[in-house]
Design a protein around this motif. Structure first.
Motif, PDB file in Angstrom:
ATOM      1  N   ILE A   1       1.716  15.403   3.094  1.00 42.13           N
ATOM      2  CA  ILE A   1       2.801  14.719   4.222  1.00 42.13           C
ATOM      3  C   ILE A   1       2.506  14.324   5.137  1.00 42.13           C
ATOM      4  O   ILE A   1       2.269  13.350   6.369  1.00 42.13           O
ATOM      5  N   MET A   2       2.522  14.880   6.255  1.00 44.06           N
ATOM      6  CA  MET A   2       2.192  15.551   7.268  1.00 44.06           C
ATOM      7  C   MET A   2       0.758  14.747   8.212  1.00 44.06           C
ATOM      8  O   MET A   2       1.203  14.023   9.027  1.00 44.06           O
ATOM      9  N   LEU A   3       0.236  15.210   6.598  1.00 42.32           N
ATOM     10  CA  LEU A   3      -1.495  14.717   7.417  1.00 42.32           C
ATOM     11  C   LEU A   3      -1.430  13.659   7.050  1.00 42.32           C
ATOM     12  O   LEU A   3      -2.112  12.496   7.906  1.00 42.32           O
ATOM     13  N   VAL A   4      -0.980  12.405   6.065  1.00 43.37           N
ATOM     14  CA  VAL A   4      -1.455  11.158   6.115  1.00 43.37           C
ATOM     15  C   VAL A   4      -0.186  10.102   7.166  1.00 43.37           C
ATOM     16  O   VAL A   4      -0.710   9.425   7.527  1.00 43.37           O
ATOM     17  N   LEU A   5       1.392  11.199   6.991  1.00 44.60           N
ATOM     18  CA  LEU A   5       1.906  10.285   8.494  1.00 44.60           C
ATOM     19  C   LEU A   5       0.932  10.374   9.750  1.00 44.60           C
ATOM     20  O   LEU A   5       1.104   9.045  10.241  1.00 44.60           O
ATOM     21  N   SER A   6       0.515  11.355  10.138  1.00 41.51           N
ATOM     22  CA  SER A   6       0.219  11.385  11.257  1.00 41.51           C
ATOM     23  C   SER A   6      -1.302  10.696  11.476  1.00 41.51           C
ATOM     24  O   SER A   6      -1.539   9.778  12.544  1.00 41.51           O
TER      25      SER A   6
ATOM     26  N   LEU B   1      -1.419   7.765   9.416  1.00 42.41           N
ATOM     27  CA  LEU B   1      -0.645   6.364   9.283  1.00 42.41           C
ATOM     28  C   LEU B   1      -0.153   6.490  10.987  1.00 42.41           C
ATOM     29  O   LEU B   1      -0.398   4.539  11.543  1.00 42.41           O
ATOM     30  N   MET B   2       0.425   7.003  11.484  1.00 39.89           N
ATOM     31  CA  MET B   2       1.388   6.474  12.957  1.00 39.89           C
ATOM     32  C   MET B   2       0.047   6.689  14.077  1.00 39.89           C
ATOM     33  O   MET B   2       0.270   5.707  14.917  1.00 39.89           O
ATOM     34  N   THR B   3      -1.107   6.987  13.852  1.00 35.84           N
ATOM     35  CA  THR B   3      -2.260   7.299  15.084  1.00 35.84           C
ATOM     36  C   THR B   3      -3.119   5.889  14.561  1.00 35.84           C
ATOM     37  O   THR B   3      -3.352   5.742  15.691  1.00 35.84           O
ATOM     38  N   ILE B   4      -3.065   4.821  13.721  1.00 37.21           N
ATOM     39  CA  ILE B   4      -3.925   3.715  13.342  1.00 37.21           C
ATOM     40  C   ILE B   4      -2.736   2.836  13.851  1.00 37.21           C
ATOM     41  O   ILE B   4      -3.313   1.791  14.229  1.00 37.21           O
ATOM     42  N   TYR B   5      -0.999   2.819  13.568  1.00 36.46           N
ATOM     43  CA  TYR B   5      -0.591   2.323  14.170  1.00 36.46           C
ATOM     44  C   TYR B   5      -0.607   2.119  15.219  1.00 36.46           C
ATOM     45  O   TYR B   5      -0.256   0.738  15.950  1.00 36.46           O
ATOM     46  N   PHE B   6      -0.277   2.934  16.456  1.00 34.99           N
ATOM     47  CA  PHE B   6      -0.244   2.418  17.183  1.00 34.99           C
ATOM     48  C   PHE B   6      -1.295   3.117  18.565  1.00 34.99           C
ATOM     49  O   PHE B   6      -1.359   1.687  18.940  1.00 34.99           O
ATOM     50  N   THR B   7      -2.737   3.136  17.948  1.00 39.99           N
ATOM     51  CA  THR B   7      -3.680   2.142  18.488  1.00 39.99           C
ATOM     52  C   THR B   7      -4.177   0.585  17.874  1.00 39.99           C
ATOM     53  O   THR B   7      -4.585  -0.277  19.329  1.00 39.99           O
ATOM     54  N   ASN B   8      -3.448  -0.167  16.514  1.00 42.65           N
ATOM     55  CA  ASN B   8      -3.911  -1.635  16.951  1.00 42.65           C
ATOM     56  C   ASN B   8      -2.687  -1.795  17.726  1.00 42.65           C
ATOM     57  O   ASN B   8      -2.319  -3.554  17.879  1.00 42.65           O
TER      58      ASN B   8
END
Length: 456
Positions: A126-131, A133-140
């Motif tokens: 769960i932590m890996l998937v959230l990391s 997803l958060m990276t993709i979100y803030f990058t875009n």
């Protein structure tokens, strides 16, 4: 019945930056804090004496005087405590050593993860998937002004090396030096073979010397107590040493080995039905022979004493595991062979032992006959996977310590599992280093002392 005049307890430490004697002194101190509640133990003292068994000069033997009852009878024989120290063989751990092991842990399907580790496995994923997803979100979605864009690389150039060094130091001390040991020992690849072999060779030499002592320090019984990754090391030492001792015997005046015949008939869940018998017969056999654990353990002790009378030199009566990583060997061990196949082939001993399919036994007659009275008898020997016909296995673990767990799950119903209730967050191995710590009021000292049976 074998007379125990002197006994030895061998403590095998777990993973990490262990220092020589640190584990042993703490363990003996903890055990003594419970033992001295008995009047017979209050006058016995611990003395530090030269270690005549180990091959390094950093360890000593802690010798505990005989305990005498008020009426003058012996309550407990003289007991020597030894430490098999192996941490010096695991040096220079690197992240590259852990790749195969981490891949094994992360990419095993959740249904095959031991039940006590599934919550942790899910948390990590769960932590890996959230990391991600958060990276993709803030990058875009981030909107950064031009001057901030120009300033960002300079700040990153200053902060990143410091942050990297901090993370690397933390990872090395907390992760590499501990989990790295487990990764290397559980992964038989060329980079790790040398260290694994050194540990095993030193451990087997240690136990052999203890078996073969001829001086006043000679012992009549050996107890192995292992913690954490040390349980895996200990298990390997026992199974490898047993294959050198199981076929040794001498002349005998004992006409029969009734206890060995009894334990041969004990129910074994790992063995298939014997040849020539149908499943219905096997099911009835289970109902008749399953018995109770205490009766089986009594048979193990009696069988050990009986084997001594026919000249077998095996002295290890008890194997005690604490917070045992070996309980999840099917998950931690990086191998292409399924664990159940290794058990069936007798490479991995279980308790009760795997029986031969033809005669449905784990003992067989030796080739030499001995005259006893008017008859000739052949000594019965235990096969190379029947270690736990003569050695009792007690497994102690905290409910909060996910490193440890029930051993019967994979290693057989003849093991005595003792679970001690304790609370801790699901992602933290609560109490893993506190099994014999005196300052921890929830320690397992009483259960450990009971399992060792020093006065029996």
């Amino acid at each position: 019945m074998a007379t125990i005049n002197r006994q030895a307890v061998v403590v095998i430490h777990g993973m990490g930056e262990q220092r020589p004697m640190e584990t042993l002194r703490s363990f003996v101190s903890g055990i003594r804090s419970i033992m001295t509640e008995d009047d017979a133990e209050k006058k016995s003292t611990v003395r530090s004496k030269p270690d005549s068994v180990g091959d390094i000069y950093e360890t000593v033997r802690l010798s505990l005087d005989t305990a005498v009852n008020p009426d003058g009878t012996i309550k407990r024989p003289k007991t020597d405590f030894y430490e098999f120290y192996w941490a010096h063989n695991m040096r220079g751990n690197q992240f590259s050593h852990m790749v195969a092991w981490m891949h094994r842990l992360l990419f095993t399907w959740v249904a095959k993860v031991p039940p006590r580790l599934r919550s942790l496995w899910c948390t990590v994923w769960i932590m890996l998937v959230l990391s991600v997803l958060m990276t993709i979100y803030f990058t875009n979605s981030a909107r950064i002004e031009d001057w901030k864009k120009a300033l960002a690389p300079m700040l990153a150039a200053i902060a990143f090396p410091s942050l990297l060094a901090l993370v690397a130091s933390f990872a090395r001390s907390l992760f590499l030096n501990s989990a790295g040991d487990a990764a290397r020992y559980f992964t038989p690849v060329p980079d790790n073979i040398g260290e694994r072999s050194c540990i095993r060779q030193q451990g087997i030499a240690f136990l052999k010397k203890l078996h073969e002592l001829k001086t006043v320090e000679k012992v009549d019984r050996i107890i192995i107590v292992a913690h954490s990754l040390g349980t895996v090391v200990a298990y390997d030492l026992l199974r490898l040493l047993w294959t050198e001792y199981n076929t040794i015997y001498g002349t005998t005046t004992v006409p029969r080995q009734p206890n060995l015949l009894k334990i041969d008939r004990y129910y074994d869940e790992n063995s298939p039905p014997p040849e020539g018998r149908d499943q219905a017969f096997y099911n009835r056999l289970i109902e008749l022979e399953k018995g109770n654990l205490d009766a089986f353990r009594d048979l193990q002790k009696a069988c050990w004493q009986e084997q001594l009378t026919v000249g077998n030199p095996w002295l290890i009566t008890d194997f005690i595991t604490l917070g045992a990583a070996i309980n999840a060997a099917d998950y931690f061990m990086v191998t292409r062979e399924p664990m159940q196949e290794l058990i069936a082939q007798r490479e991995m001993p279980v308790c009760p032992p795997v029986k031969d399919r033809k005669d449905y036994a784990f003992s067989y007659k030796s080739g030499q006959s001995f005259p006893v009275g008017n008859k000739n008898y052949k000594v019965r020997l235990l096969h190379h996977g029947a270690l736990f016909a003569v050695t009792r296995w007690t497994n102690i673990y905290y409910s909060s310590d996910f490193v440890g767990g029930p051993m019967q799950r994979k290693f057989g119903g003849g093991i005595k599992d003792i679970m001690i209730p304790r609370k801790a967050p699901w992602f933290f191995p609560g109490g893993h280093t506190a099994y014999w710590e005196q300052k921890d009021k929830k320690n397992a000292l009483r259960e450990i002392l009971e399992a060792m049976q020093l006065d029996n």
